[in-house]
Design a protein around this motif. Structure first.
Motif, short mmCIF file in Angstrom:
data_model
loop_
_atom_site.label_atom_id
_atom_site.label_comp_id
_atom_site.label_asym_id
_atom_site.label_seq_id
_atom_site.Cartn_x
_atom_site.Cartn_y
_atom_site.Cartn_z
N ARG A 148 3.62 1.82 1.33
CA ARG A 148 3.59 1.90 -0.13
C ARG A 148 4.24 3.18 -0.64
O ARG A 148 4.63 4.05 0.14
CB ARG A 148 2.14 1.79 -0.61
N ARG A 149 4.34 3.29 -1.97
CA ARG A 149 4.90 4.51 -2.57
C ARG A 149 3.87 5.64 -2.60
O ARG A 149 4.22 6.78 -2.83
CB ARG A 149 5.33 4.21 -4.01
N SER A 150 2.62 5.29 -2.40
CA SER A 150 1.53 6.21 -2.73
C SER A 150 1.02 7.06 -1.57
O SER A 150 0.04 7.77 -1.72
CB SER A 150 0.37 5.39 -3.30
N GLY A 151 1.69 7.01 -0.40
CA GLY A 151 1.10 7.68 0.76
C GLY A 151 1.65 9.06 1.10
O GLY A 151 1.27 9.65 2.11
N ASN A 204 7.32 1.70 9.81
CA ASN A 204 5.99 1.18 10.07
C ASN A 204 5.13 2.15 10.86
O ASN A 204 3.95 2.35 10.59
CB ASN A 204 6.17 -0.11 10.87
N THR A 205 5.76 2.78 11.85
CA THR A 205 5.02 3.67 12.74
C THR A 205 4.88 5.08 12.16
O THR A 205 3.84 5.71 12.33
CB THR A 205 5.74 3.75 14.11
N TYR A 206 5.91 5.58 11.51
CA TYR A 206 5.94 7.02 11.21
C TYR A 206 5.94 7.39 9.73
O TYR A 206 5.63 8.53 9.39
CB TYR A 206 7.17 7.66 11.86
N ALA A 207 6.34 6.49 8.83
CA ALA A 207 6.49 6.91 7.43
C ALA A 207 5.15 6.88 6.70
O ALA A 207 4.27 6.09 7.03
CB ALA A 207 7.50 6.02 6.73
N THR A 208 5.01 7.78 5.71
CA THR A 208 3.80 7.79 4.89
C THR A 208 4.03 7.10 3.55
O THR A 208 3.09 6.63 2.91
CB THR A 208 3.33 9.24 4.66
N ALA A 209 5.28 7.04 3.09
CA ALA A 209 5.64 6.36 1.84
C ALA A 209 7.12 6.02 1.90
O ALA A 209 7.87 6.65 2.66
CB ALA A 209 5.37 7.27 0.64
#
Ligand code: ADP
Ligand code: MG
Length: 321
Positions: A148-151, A204-209
């Motif tokens: 999501r955009r919010s992480g 999927n594995t590493y991104a927060t947003a």
């Protein structure tokens, strides 16, 4: 097929019915009042629509092949930004008239894009009116893993997946006057963007947003910041500017690349402890991403200029209203 014999149903049949790759999760697609689809256990459904209007999102004079390719790519890009896998597409198409050669080119572009991303065209609507199209893309993501955009968190690094500004420069070509050879390169970026589904497993594995860059990097990064209740500081020196944008715009290139839009690259954030492993797996896969800044607790956008001075950055990008 003779024009006089072509009605709405035979048009759908001829140009849209059999152009998709086979997908076993389509129980039935075009031909009934609704399509029937199978969602695998452990997956969640992503749904997103984009409308493309003639002479707003593309020129009516473009080869219909390019219009179709672009329409699919901008839709798939939204699924890529969510770290999902695109699966099914619907097409609501409004046509000014029945034009056999236009439909043939459009259908061919659609078919090539559906095969490129392994998407089934499962339905739609066909109407007469000013040229426009609304596509609804569906995608799958493992349960709970939609990005999501919010992480984004303070300290996360900000990345972008490719060079920026070429598509926007193609739109403004009359102002900057690129030569014919360069113009062809810029038009290719504008008409044939690639949705970055190749980054899915890494995001999927590493991104927060994440977000896809449709309106312009500064505007789209600002969406991440607002949703995540954080701010960001970019480093002007690290922004990957398309070489032709740098060539034709000189000192104005950074601002242009930040606000241009229509790039369909991804902007994403990564916690610093995951960076080394992310970058080494991307390197192994032959994929290049660019680190362009850092997420900060203080809200708002800032940019460190080539002179090392940090200034506020306005989130400018394309807006319809
Ligand atoms: P309805 O009358 O229920 O709206 P239509 O006659 O519009 O159905 O469409 C017939 C079938 O063709 C439906 O399965 C619909 O999803 C599909 N369809 C219509 N237009 C398109 C299109 N442009 N692309 C793909 N499928 C389409
Ligand atoms: Mg209909």
């Amino acid at each position: 097929m003779v024009k006089a014999q072509m009605n709405e149903f035979s048009l759908i049949n001829h140009y849209f019915q059999s152009i998709s790759p086979h997908r076993p999760d389509v129980i039935f697609g075009i031909g009934d009042d609704a399509a029937c689809l199978s969602i695998p256990q452990g997956s969640e459904l992503l749904v997103s629509s984009d409308t493309l209007v003639a002479d707003v999102h593309f020129c009516q004079s473009w080869d219909a092949y390019a219009i179709a390719r672009k329409a699919v790519a901008v839709n798939v890009s939204d699924i890529a930004a969510m770290a999902g896998t695109p699966t099914w597409l619907t097409l609501a198409l409004t046509l000014p008239d029945y034009d056999e050669s236009w439909l043939q080119r459009f259908s061919q572009g659609l078919q090539d894009s559906l095969h490129q991303y392994d998407i089934a065209l499962i339905g739609g609507d066909t109407t007469r009116g000013p040229l426009s199209m609304t596509l609804t893309i569906h995608g799958l993501v493992p349960k709970g893993q939609a990005l999501r955009r919010s992480g984004a968190k303070p300290g996360d690094h900000i990345y972008v997946s490719g060079e920026l500004g070429a598509a926007a420069l193609a739109v403004q070509a009359s102002v900057h006057g690129p030569n014919e050879l360069d113009m062809n390169i810029l038009l290719k970026a504008l008409k044939f963007p690639t949705a970055r589904v190749d980054l899915r497993d890494y995001l999927n594995t590493y991104a927060t947003a994440a977000i896809d860059i449709s309106d312009g990097l500064s505007a789209d990064l600002n969406h991440i910041c607002v949703a995540s209740q954080v701010g960001a500081c970019l480093d002007a020196q690290s922004i990957p500017i398309h070489p032709l944008v740098a060539h034709y715009l000189g000192e104005a290139a950074v601002d242009f690349a930040l606000s241009g839009g229509d790039d369909y690259e991804l902007c994403f954030t990564v916690a610093s402890e995951h960076e080394t492993v992310l970058l080494s797996s991307l390197l192994k896969a032959g994929l290049t991403v660019y680190r362009i800044g850092v997420i900060q607790a203080e809200t708002g956008l800032r940019i460190k200029g080539l002179d090392e001075v940090v200034r506020p950055l306005r989130a400018t990008g394309y807006q319809h209203f």
